[in-house]
Design an enzyme around this catalytic site. Structure first.
Site, short mmCIF file in Angstrom:
data_model
loop_
_atom_site.label_atom_id
_atom_site.label_comp_id
_atom_site.label_asym_id
_atom_site.label_seq_id
_atom_site.Cartn_x
_atom_site.Cartn_y
_atom_site.Cartn_z
N GLN A 38 -89.67 17.97 10.67
CA GLN A 38 -88.39 17.00 10.32
C GLN A 38 -87.56 16.88 11.75
OE1 GLN A 38 -86.35 19.11 7.33
NE2 GLN A 38 -87.36 18.09 5.95
N ASN A 39 -88.06 17.20 12.60
CA ASN A 39 -87.49 16.91 14.09
C ASN A 39 -87.97 15.39 14.34
OD1 ASN A 39 -86.74 16.57 17.01
ND2 ASN A 39 -86.03 18.57 16.69
N ARG A 40 -87.00 14.70 15.09
CA ARG A 40 -87.38 13.32 14.95
C ARG A 40 -87.70 12.82 16.61
NH1 ARG A 40 -82.07 11.49 12.32
NH2 ARG A 40 -81.38 13.33 13.40
N PHE A 41 -87.84 14.06 17.39
CA PHE A 41 -87.88 13.80 18.83
C PHE A 41 -89.44 13.00 19.15
CE2 PHE A 41 -90.05 15.00 22.97
CZ PHE A 41 -88.83 14.51 23.54
N THR A 142 -82.04 14.99 18.24
CA THR A 142 -83.06 14.52 17.32
C THR A 142 -83.32 15.74 16.34
OG1 THR A 142 -84.78 15.40 18.75
CG2 THR A 142 -84.28 12.96 18.98
#
Length: 164
Positions: A38-41, A142
């Site tokens: 789920q990290n958007r990096f 992020t």
């Protein structure tokens, strides 16, 4: 839990350095930066760098950044923390940016992925902040914990600094 960070992903061509604080539980377990699904990096970087898609292979993700002369590291070398939240970090030790910047003199832009990254860097690197040949950018995290920043908001802010 005692947490030890990763070595930097960097080469001699890098001009931009993105700094997290300390990898979270999932990233530490997988030994990969920004491994939490789920990290958007990684989707954010692929979008900003105009890549067709996020590479599935972790080494290809790192290579995507290096192709665009972007290095990756963390402000914190080691700490104690239960869970993944930056607010739970205790007894932190900073990374050695004096040595890193001496070895990689083309770094001219440093982006902090979240407030804890910027705070830790500033605490341990006061002399470096006085350098006029490097620009510093505090960016919104992020992390999925930073839910108030939607993807389009992140892209607009990060896009001010990160370009193909």
């Amino acid at each position: 839990m005692n947490c030890i960070g990763f070595p930097p992903s960097i080469d001699d061509n890098c001009h931009t350095l993105i700094l997290g604080s300390m990898p979270g539980v999932t990233s530490l377990a997988q030994q990969q930066y920004y491994a939490h699904p789920q990290n958007r990096f990684w989707p954010l970087m692929a979008q900003l760098l105009e890549e067709a898609a996020v590479p599935l292979d972790y080494n290809q993700r790192l290579q995507m950044l290096l192709r665009h002369h972007i290095a990756l590291w963390d402000s914190i070398d080691s700490c104690e923390r239960d869970g993944s939240l930056d607010s739970a970090i205790k007894n932190e030790q900073g990374n050695d940016f004096t040595a890193l910047l001496a070895n990689y003199p083309h770094i001219k832009t440093i982006c902090f992925n979240g407030g804890k990254s910027a705070e830790a860097f500033k605490r341990y690197n006061k002399a470096l902040l006085a350098r006029t040949d490097i620009t510093f950018h505090a960016m919104p995290s992020t992390s999925p914990a930073n839910a108030r920043w939607r993807m389009e908001m992140l892209a607009a802010k990060w896009g001010e600094v990160i370009r193909p």
